[in-house]
Design an enzyme around this catalytic site. Structure first.
Site: not given
Ligand code: EZ4
Ligand code: CO
Length: 402
Positions: A147, A159, A210, A212, A236, A262, A283, A316, A339, A402
């Protein structure tokens, strides 16, 4: 057989983790991951104040019934907090079942469909050159999929890119810090990054990205279309997951595959996207989407539409969630990719590890259940520290995703 007790273990070996431990009257216990990044204590309360008292005395073998007790049986259903709690309960119960039957979890949900799990790494440089260099290093380590996230010219911080030389970790101590964002700078930059990446890295490696949740549907459509020549494995979260009709616009304009979910937590977040074939990968991870029990249903529905899995696997998600995902990925037919952001060594002072990386794939051993244990004494050495994910503003100060 009865559940005799359960407890929640919160620890912070480098970052916060919430782990549920369910004990039985047969001496066997199970572990589940209940970590919800930046909102850990809400899940702790949900488990301690409402779920654990109701779990005690139930037969842990009746996983489906217990799942529905906490889902169908609860008037206030769905949502990330309650579903993270249900997920942890479900994982711990499957862990117990595997240990009782002395067999790895994957054997309980169909057996082996494969011996190894394709994973993707993260390359996250401060600029285009550094990002591609990092990707090259990962490919040299054997990764078949990477990625790419890069710093954007004109933006202080983006990010996916670390602020210092430490590995990327989005949650930071204390209240949320503020990031800044500019979509046009981003859109002007990303296609060039992937053009260069293909030129340098070649056609074989799988490349992912991603967004995001940061584009409007038509912006996402432009990006997906401009990225088309570089054949991404997936794009993503091109639009915010709550805006499902937006995906229709992206789809109309591009064949770039799309991965979403996610932040989802039930099959009902997916029914439209799957049935209207607006995505290519699901995801939602086992630790947020209702555990093994519920993800089996999501994966089954996705399989009918030839949609594959690609579970969230950031740092996380604890080693318990990662190992459970690997069992799941081993068993189902419509697995796509996983991932993989390796945890820091300090995490494995607390959690054991029954999986390993080799030549682009993760492998899991055949220890019973999920196969991860927690060292509670060591966990105590790392007490919870309040940390939050960032918030994001446009350059003029407007609150943004975010
Ligand atoms: O922002 O796990 O694809 N992965 C992600 C991660 C998420 C974090 C949030 O807790 O988008 O980096
Ligand atoms: Co993501």
């Amino acid at each position: 057989m009865k559940i005799s007790n359960a407890k929640v273990i919160v620890c912070c070996p480098g970052r916060n983790f919430v782990t549920l431990k369910i004990y039985t009257d047969q001496g066997v216990y199970g572990l589940g991951d209940a970590t919800l990044n930046g909102r850990e204590k809400a899940v702790v309360s949900y488990l301690e104040d409402y779920c654990i008292p109701a779990l005690v005395g139930k037969d842990p073998r009746n996983i489906e019934d217990i799942w529905h007790y906490f889902y169908k049986g609860v008037y206030w259903k769905r949502g990330p907090v309650s579903m993270a709690a249900i997920s942890a309960i479900d994982l711990a119960l499957w862990d117990i079942k595997g240990k009782m039957l002395n067999t790895p979890l994957y054997n309980l949900i169909g057996g082996k469909s494969r011996d190894r799990i394709l994973v993707y790494a993260h390359a996250n440089g401060k600029n285009q050159e550094e990002t591609i260099e990092q990707a090259q290093k990962e490919i040299e380590q054997g990764f078949k999929a990477v990625r790419l996230q890069s710093g954007i010219p004109g933006l202080d911080h983006t990010y996916g890119v670390p602020r210092d030389d430490k590995p990327y970790e989005p949650a930071q101590k204390g209240l949320p810090h503020e990031d800044y964002w500019d979509t046009s700078k981003y859109l002007n930059f990303v296609p060039g990054l992937f053009a260069k990446a293909r030129e340098v890295l070649g056609a074989d490696v799988h490349l992912l990205h991603d967004v995001h949740h940061r584009c409007t549907p038509i912006e996402a459509a432009r990006l997906a279309k401009e990225l088309e020549p570089f054949h991404l494995f997936w794009l993503e979260d091109p639009v915010s997951g709550e805006l499902q009709d937006g995906l229709e616009i992206v789809r109309k304009h591009s064949t770039t595959p799309i991965a979403i979910g996610e932040v989802f937590n039930t099959v009902y977040d997916y029914t439209t996207l799957i049935a209207r074939q607006l995505i290519d990968y699901v995801r939602m991870p086992v630790s947020h989407g209702g555990g093994i029990t519920h993800l089996l249903k999501v994966a089954a529905m996705a399989s009918v539409y030839h949609i594959n899995t690609g579970f969230h696997g950031a740092t996380d998600l604890s080693p318990v969630a990662m190992a459970a995902a690997l069992h799941f990925n081993t068993a189902i037919n419509n697995f796509g990719i996983q991932e993989y952001m390796p945890h820091q060594e300090i995490v494995h002072e607390v959690f054991t590890k029954n999986y390993w990386f080799k030549d682009g794939y993760l492998y899991i051993d055949d220890s019973p259940g999920i196969g991860i244990d927690i060292d509670e004494k060591k966990a105590q050495r790392y007490p919870y520290e309040m940390a939050c994910l960032p918030v994001n503003r446009k350059l003029d100060g407007t609150m943004f995703y975010w």
